[in-house]
Design a protein around this motif. Sequence first.
Motif, PDB file in Angstrom:
ATOM      1  N   VAL A 245      86.680 -10.764  55.494  1.00 32.43           N
ATOM      2  CA  VAL A 245      86.682 -10.368  56.652  1.00 32.43           C
ATOM      3  C   VAL A 245      87.812 -10.188  57.798  1.00 32.43           C
ATOM      4  CG1 VAL A 245      85.226 -11.269  58.542  1.00 32.43           C
ATOM      5  CG2 VAL A 245      84.740 -11.892  56.849  1.00 32.43           C
ATOM      6  N   ALA A 246      88.660 -11.000  57.391  1.00 35.00           N
ATOM      7  CA  ALA A 246      89.622 -10.795  58.153  1.00 35.00           C
ATOM      8  C   ALA A 246      90.734  -8.906  57.754  1.00 35.00           C
ATOM      9  CB  ALA A 246      90.767 -11.580  58.402  1.00 35.00           C
ATOM     10  N   ARG A 247      90.637  -8.880  56.508  1.00 35.84           N
ATOM     11  CA  ARG A 247      90.674  -7.440  56.801  1.00 35.84           C
ATOM     12  C   ARG A 247      89.612  -6.124  56.685  1.00 35.84           C
ATOM     13  NH1 ARG A 247      94.639  -6.373  52.744  1.00 35.84           N
ATOM     14  NH2 ARG A 247      94.390  -7.852  51.935  1.00 35.84           N
ATOM     15  N   ALA A 267      79.943  -9.277  50.020  1.00 39.66           N
ATOM     16  CA  ALA A 267      79.279 -10.042  50.964  1.00 39.66           C
ATOM     17  C   ALA A 267      78.172 -10.657  50.150  1.00 39.66           C
ATOM     18  CB  ALA A 267      77.932  -8.763  52.024  1.00 39.66           C
ATOM     19  N   ALA A 268      77.880  -9.878  49.473  1.00 37.48           N
ATOM     20  CA  ALA A 268      76.647 -11.373  48.047  1.00 37.48           C
ATOM     21  C   ALA A 268      76.894 -12.539  48.112  1.00 37.48           C
ATOM     22  CB  ALA A 268      76.410 -10.010  47.312  1.00 37.48           C
ATOM     23  N   ARG A 275      78.778 -13.282  55.163  1.00 38.18           N
ATOM     24  CA  ARG A 275      78.694 -12.522  55.340  1.00 38.18           C
ATOM     25  C   ARG A 275      77.642 -11.742  56.431  1.00 38.18           C
ATOM     26  NH1 ARG A 275      75.815 -15.174  51.973  1.00 38.18           N
ATOM     27  NH2 ARG A 275      73.649 -15.734  53.222  1.00 38.18           N
ATOM     28  N   ALA A 276      77.610 -12.830  57.232  1.00 42.23           N
ATOM     29  CA  ALA A 276      77.659 -11.831  58.679  1.00 42.23           C
ATOM     30  C   ALA A 276      78.211 -11.407  59.138  1.00 42.23           C
ATOM     31  CB  ALA A 276      76.712 -12.923  59.694  1.00 42.23           C
ATOM     32  N   ASP A 277      79.180 -11.850  59.271  1.00 39.81           N
ATOM     33  CA  ASP A 277      80.703 -11.196  60.114  1.00 39.81           C
ATOM     34  C   ASP A 277      80.902 -10.079  59.136  1.00 39.81           C
ATOM     35  OD1 ASP A 277      81.464 -13.168  61.656  1.00 39.81           O
ATOM     36  OD2 ASP A 277      82.311 -14.292  60.546  1.00 39.81           O
ATOM     37  N   LEU A 278      80.709  -9.833  58.292  1.00 35.20           N
ATOM     38  CA  LEU A 278      80.478  -8.396  57.120  1.00 35.20           C
ATOM     39  C   LEU A 278      80.019  -7.505  57.522  1.00 35.20           C
ATOM     40  CD1 LEU A 278      83.113  -7.027  55.665  1.00 35.20           C
ATOM     41  CD2 LEU A 278      81.800  -8.154  53.409  1.00 35.20           C
TER      42      LEU A 278
END
Length: 346
Positions: A245-247, A267-268, A275-278
């Motif tokens: 997510v940070a990347r 994400a899965a 997952r929501a962030d991504l």
Amino acid sequence: MRDLALRSGLAEQLVIDIEAGRGWVDQHGVLCSLAAGLHLDPLDLTGQPYAPHGEQHATVRATAWHLRRHLFHSGPRTPVDWQGEYSGLLPVTEEVRDAQANGDEHALALALPPLLVAVDHSASSGGGRPEIGTARNLAYAMAAGLLRRLGYRDLAWSLLHRVRPAVDDGQVVEAEEVRLLTSMGMPGAAADRAEQHLAAARSVILLCAAAFAHASAGQRLHAEHLLDEAADRASDAEESAEVTVARASSAMHFGAWEQVLEQQEAAAAMSSARRADLMLLAAGAWARRGQIGRAVERLAEAEEAAALYIRLEPLARELLHALRARVRDADSARELECMAGRFGVK
């Protein structure tokens, strides 16, 4: 517009497009730059804290009141009175960690006030046991994180400074401090503070928070170095998700839409919040590429993964507004209108 562009360090055309409604803000660095150029707090541009919309949002919003009482009156005067021992504190702490990982802001809001009572009681009667200090730091960092997401940043800052970072707490307090400074529109100060903390230890969570700060400050190369180190140090799925997510977030800052979308498949296997962030980042990337239908799908997936967590996110609300102005497909338009109702967005 030219003066604002100069003061904020942003391209004049970007400022013109945002003012005219042709562009939108989906990068935290842009939000902070605009706020700085206008001599405002970023909260003033996002409208946080939002007026409660729905019972769960009202409950989460009310938690700020309980946490303020805890901070300034030696604990909230609620029916909760901790009578347990440290062994009983562990499962409560894990439940709160699970709520945070799942992006369940409602469950988190209900559990945090009594947890803070419990960890403070244990700290005062536990004889200085290091594991109690670790649990207390985690609880306070989670409470500060919730307050930050709600928009109560001064209160979050006060909470963080009630605890002392410990060797065994994974640098959760330091990482939250860096995130808080970044969200306050001070990415440079956040990056400097992160470097001070990294001199003592280099946990994955702090490396990711530091990378986000450096990316927000426009320092792409340094952010990528920190993310590479974080990826090398990641030891479990939770830490790997944090890095992914940070990347993606760093790539979003620099308009590298393809790099953002490359992370979607991961994400899965993620917890609901990550997952929501991504999915939110992917929605922004698809929107920037002009694929509005796909952007709507990803935004809907982000909300499905962690509903209230996404509905309270300023950049999600900004993206929702931008998509509603650009959608042409009737089905997507209906989906967005329903979503706007759930978000409490007019």
